[in-house]
Design a protein around this motif. Structure first.
Motif, PDB file in Angstrom:
ATOM      1  N   GLN A 199      21.159  71.602  47.741  1.00 14.07           N
ATOM      2  CA  GLN A 199      19.499  71.376  47.821  1.00 14.07           C
ATOM      3  C   GLN A 199      19.232  70.374  46.605  1.00 14.07           C
ATOM      4  O   GLN A 199      19.452  70.562  45.802  1.00 14.07           O
ATOM      5  CB  GLN A 199      18.641  72.503  47.902  1.00 14.07           C
ATOM      6  N   GLY A 230      20.169  76.377  45.056  1.00 16.86           N
ATOM      7  CA  GLY A 230      19.648  76.185  46.376  1.00 16.86           C
ATOM      8  C   GLY A 230      20.686  75.948  47.482  1.00 16.86           C
ATOM      9  O   GLY A 230      20.418  75.242  48.526  1.00 16.86           O
ATOM     10  N   TYR A 283      18.693  68.348  51.893  1.00 14.10           N
ATOM     11  CA  TYR A 283      20.200  68.964  51.374  1.00 14.10           C
ATOM     12  C   TYR A 283      21.166  67.887  51.706  1.00 14.10           C
ATOM     13  O   TYR A 283      20.885  67.040  52.259  1.00 14.10           O
ATOM     14  CB  TYR A 283      20.549  70.073  52.559  1.00 14.10           C
TER      15      TYR A 283
END
Length: 116
Positions: free
Chosen positions: A6, A17, A31
């Protein structure tokens, strides 16, 4: 299954993330499946070239490096011991010089004061 990494609205890596994602599903916005390389301090994703880049300044990176270790009480005692040992050696040297001078004076006195 693949891992996705992320990044925020400024393309900065969001630590922790990562998510696991099905291979056949589209990658969601924010992403990438490009894994950030180890060792980057402030990773930023270059969307056009599909690579992660370092954006941390040299000063920032240096600020994260550990400074010299703090002196422990044992280190302090070792330094004090070394200084005292050096002073003791100097004092012993002076005492030996004085003893030799006194011995020479006694010898001169025993010889009847000649050479004074």
């Amino acid at each position: 299954m693949k891992w996705l990494y992320q990044y925020d609205e400024n393309f900065n890596y969001i630590d922790a993330g990562e998510i696991e994602w099905e291979d056949d599903m589209d990658i969601p916005e924010g992403y990438t499946d490009v894994r950030p390389p180890n060792g980057l301090f402030k990773a930023k994703f270059d969307l056009e070239n599909q690579v992660w880049k370092e954006t941390a300044s040299k000063e920032y990176i240096e600020s994260l490096q550990p400074g010299p270790p703090e002196r422990t009480p044992v280190d302090e005692l070792k330094a004090q011991n070394a200084a005292i040992t050096e002073q003791l050696a100097e004092a012993q040297s002076l005492a030996e010089s004085q003893a030799q001078m006194i011995a020479n004076l006694y010898l001169m006195l025993a010889e009847g004061g000649k050479g004074v």
